[in-house]
Design a protein around this motif. Structure first.
Motif, PDB file in Angstrom:
ATOM      1  N   GLU A   3       0.310  -7.922  34.588  1.00  0.00           N
ATOM      2  CA  GLU A   3       0.569  -6.525  34.303  1.00  0.00           C
ATOM      3  C   GLU A   3      -0.133  -5.698  35.364  1.00  0.00           C
ATOM      4  N   ILE A   4       0.460  -4.585  35.745  1.00  0.00           N
ATOM      5  CA  ILE A   4      -0.117  -3.758  36.793  1.00  0.00           C
ATOM      6  C   ILE A   4       0.084  -2.299  36.432  1.00  0.00           C
ATOM      7  N   VAL A   5      -0.798  -1.461  36.912  1.00  0.00           N
ATOM      8  CA  VAL A   5      -0.743  -0.038  36.628  1.00  0.00           C
ATOM      9  C   VAL A   5       0.157   0.655  37.650  1.00  0.00           C
ATOM     10  N   PHE A   6       0.875   1.661  37.198  1.00  0.00           N
ATOM     11  CA  PHE A   6       1.711   2.456  38.090  1.00  0.00           C
ATOM     12  C   PHE A   6       1.263   3.903  38.009  1.00  0.00           C
ATOM     13  N   THR A 269      -9.313   6.795  49.288  1.00  0.00           N
ATOM     14  CA  THR A 269      -9.501   5.436  48.780  1.00  0.00           C
ATOM     15  C   THR A 269      -8.710   4.466  49.649  1.00  0.00           C
ATOM     16  N   PRO A 270      -9.221   3.261  49.877  1.00  0.00           N
ATOM     17  CA  PRO A 270      -8.500   2.314  50.735  1.00  0.00           C
ATOM     18  C   PRO A 270      -7.290   1.706  50.041  1.00  0.00           C
ATOM     19  N   MET A 271      -6.262   1.418  50.832  1.00  0.00           N
ATOM     20  CA  MET A 271      -5.136   0.634  50.337  1.00  0.00           C
ATOM     21  C   MET A 271      -5.520  -0.841  50.308  1.00  0.00           C
ATOM     22  N   VAL A 272      -4.872  -1.579  49.429  1.00  0.00           N
ATOM     23  CA  VAL A 272      -5.104  -3.018  49.313  1.00  0.00           C
ATOM     24  C   VAL A 272      -3.844  -3.740  49.782  1.00  0.00           C
ATOM     25  N   SER A 273      -3.989  -4.667  50.698  1.00  0.00           N
ATOM     26  CA  SER A 273      -2.846  -5.410  51.222  1.00  0.00           C
ATOM     27  C   SER A 273      -2.455  -6.518  50.254  1.00  0.00           C
ATOM     28  N   SER A 283      -6.878   0.689  44.089  1.00  0.00           N
ATOM     29  CA  SER A 283      -7.747   0.130  43.053  1.00  0.00           C
ATOM     30  C   SER A 283      -8.229   1.255  42.150  1.00  0.00           C
ATOM     31  N   LEU A 284      -7.758   1.253  40.908  1.00  0.00           N
ATOM     32  CA  LEU A 284      -8.188   2.238  39.926  1.00  0.00           C
ATOM     33  C   LEU A 284      -9.351   1.646  39.137  1.00  0.00           C
ATOM     34  N   VAL A 285     -10.558   2.151  39.389  1.00  0.00           N
ATOM     35  CA  VAL A 285     -11.775   1.577  38.822  1.00  0.00           C
ATOM     36  C   VAL A 285     -11.984   2.003  37.383  1.00  0.00           C
ATOM     37  N   ALA A 286     -11.675   3.260  37.061  1.00  0.00           N
ATOM     38  CA  ALA A 286     -11.913   3.750  35.703  1.00  0.00           C
ATOM     39  C   ALA A 286     -11.121   5.024  35.486  1.00  0.00           C
ATOM     40  N   VAL A 287     -10.979   5.399  34.223  1.00  0.00           N
ATOM     41  CA  VAL A 287     -10.376   6.663  33.832  1.00  0.00           C
ATOM     42  C   VAL A 287     -11.425   7.454  33.068  1.00  0.00           C
ATOM     43  N   GLY A 302      -6.653  -3.641  43.775  1.00  0.00           N
ATOM     44  CA  GLY A 302      -5.198  -3.652  43.930  1.00  0.00           C
ATOM     45  C   GLY A 302      -4.444  -3.629  42.622  1.00  0.00           C
ATOM     46  N   ASN A 303      -5.000  -2.974  41.597  1.00  0.00           N
ATOM     47  CA  ASN A 303      -4.387  -3.038  40.271  1.00  0.00           C
ATOM     48  C   ASN A 303      -3.400  -1.906  39.993  1.00  0.00           C
TER      49      ASN A 303
END
Length: 361
Positions: A3-6, A269-273, A283-287, A302-303
C-alpha cells in the motif's frame, strides 16, 4: 498487497513565434470543472463535482497500486481523470490542442487522423498531413527506445501502446513534431521542435471528450520535461493550482523558473528513486493534527507519490485510522484553505512547497 500514499496536489490565440526560452516560460492551466473551462457543465453542483473527483481519485490510486505491486512495464494512469487542462499547439501550421496535464504519465499523446478507432473529442482531431515538420520515428531510432513498450510497425515505424487499469488503451505511432505554447509572461508563442509524442490511431475505453489526450510530465525519458529541460535552463517545473470554484484567474504551470526564490517558508524534500521512474516518490514522515504528530507504522522512505491528477490524499489503512482519530479529537477547530506552490527539480531530485496566493503567481 503493498500500500502506498498518494498526495495531491479553449481558446487558442497565436502571436509572434519565438525559439525556446532559456529563462523558462509559463502557461495557464484550467480546471476542467471551472466556469473558465470550455467544457464547463452548468448543471453540475459543487457536491457533484466533489463526488466525481473523489471517485476519480480512488480509481487512479488503485491503478497506481496495481502498477507498483506488479512491477508492470505499462503506464496505468487513469485516462482523462486528471483535473487540469493545458493548451498547446502541434505542427508547422500550429493546430490548437487540449490535454490533461499529468505528472503520472511520461509519453504525451493525442488522437491523430486517420483514425482506426478514435473516441469523440470536442476539438478537431490533429491531422499530421498538414504539418511539414511532422515525421514518424523509425523503430531502430534512439528516440523510439525512450518510449516504454515500443515495437516495430509494418513499415518499420516506431509503435507505442499504453494499457490502462480501466481497460482503456491507446495505440499508435511514435512521432516528432514542433510543440508550442503561449508564454503567459509575454504573450509570445514559444516552440520546441522535434518533440517526441504519440499519434494515437486506436483509442478505446473511458476517455472523455474534454481532451485530445494526455500531456506527460512524469520523470521518465519520454516526458516533455526530460526531453526539453536543458533547453529552458533547468529540468524544473512548478504549478500553483486553484480549485474549480475560483473565477478570478487561472492556475499556472511554469517550466525552468525558480518559483521558490527568495520566498519565506519554503520547504524542500528529496525525491526517492524507485520503479517506475515515471512517478515522483517522496517520504511522508508524519501528519500533524492540532499539534499531534501521527506517524506511519512502517518506514516512510518513498511511501508517497505526489500526483497532479489525484484530487484527494490517500493513506495506508492503519495510518488513516490513527489520523482519523486525531481529527475527530480536534474537530472543533476551525479549518482554513491553504494553497501551495509545488516545484519539481529533476536535476536536484527535490520537490519544494511554499504557501502561495496562486492568483498573484
Amino acid at each position: 498487497m503493498k500500500e502506498i500514499v498518494f498526495f495531491v496536489g479553449v481558446l487558442f490565440q497565436l502571436s509572434i513565434l519565438s525559439l525556446a526560452d532559456s529563462n523558462g516560460f509559463s502557461i495557464d492551466l484550467i480546471h476542467k470543472d471551472s466556469t473558465l473551462s470550455p467544457f464547463y457543465n452548468s448543471s453540475m453542483t459543487q457536491s457533484d463535482i466533489f463526488i466525481n473527483a473523489a471517485f476519480d481519485s480512488i480509481s487512479r490510486a488503485e491503478s497506481f497500486s496495481v502498477n507498483i505491486d506488479q512491477n508492470s512495464d505499462e503506464t496505468i494512469t487513469i485516462p482523462n481523470r486528471g483535473s487540469y487542462l493545458m493548451a498547446f499547439f502541434v505542427g508547422t501550421v500550429p493546430r490548437g490542442s487540449l490535454a490533461m496535464a499529468d505528472t503520472g504519465s511520461d509519453l504525451t499523446w493525442i488522437q491523430c487522423l486517420p483514425c482506426t478507432k478514435c473516441y469523440n473529442q470536442r476539438i478537431p482531431i490533429f491531422d499530421p498531413r498538414i504539418s511539414d515538420t511532422f515525421h514518424f520515428i523509425p523503430c531502430g531510432d534512439n528516440s523510439c527506445k525512450r518510449v516504454r513498450r515500443n515495437s516495430c510497425g509494418n513499415v518499420g515505424e516506431c509503435r507505442y501502446v499504453v494499457h490502462y487499469a480501466s481497460n482503456s488503451s491507446t495505440q499508435g505511432a511514435v512521432a516528432k513534431d514542433t510543440i508550442s505554447f503561449n508564454n503567459s509572461y509575454n504573450g509570445r508563442i514559444i516552440k520546441y521542435p522535434n518533440t517526441i509524442f504519440g499519434c494515437g490511431y486506436n483509442n478505446t475505453g473511458v476517455f472523455k471528450p474534454t481532451g485530445a489526450g494526455i500531456f506527460g510530465l512524469g520523470g521518465g525519458p519520454s516526458s516533455f520535461i526530460s526531453q526539453h529541460g536543458a533547453e529552458f535552463g533547468k529540468r524544473k517545473f512548478s504549478y500553483c493550482l486553484l480549485p474549480f470554484y475560483y473565477e478570478q484567474g487561472s492556475s499556472k504551470l511554469k517550466f525552468g523558473v525558480d518559483t521558490q526564490k527568495n520566498r519565506i517558508g519554503v520547504l524542500t524534500t528529496p525525491m526517492v528513486s524507485k520503479f517506475p521512474s515515471t512517478y515522483y516518490y517522496l517520504s511522508l514522515v508524519a501528519v500533524s493534527i492540532n499539534g499531534i504528530m501521527v506517524r506511519p507504522d512502517e518506514s516512510p522512505v518513498g511511501n508517497i507519490i505526489i500526483d497532479s491528477g489525484t484530487t484527494t490524499t490517500f493513506l495506508k489503512t492503519s495510518w488513516y485510522k490513527k489520523v482519523e482519530a486525531a481529527v475527530l479529537e480536534a474537530i472543533g477547530n476551525q479549518s482554513v484553505a491553504v494553497f501551495f506552490n509545488v516545484e519539481y527539480d529533476l536535476d536536484k531530485r527535490t520537490v519544494s512547497f511554499a504557501k502561495a496566493n496562486c492568483l498573484k503567481e
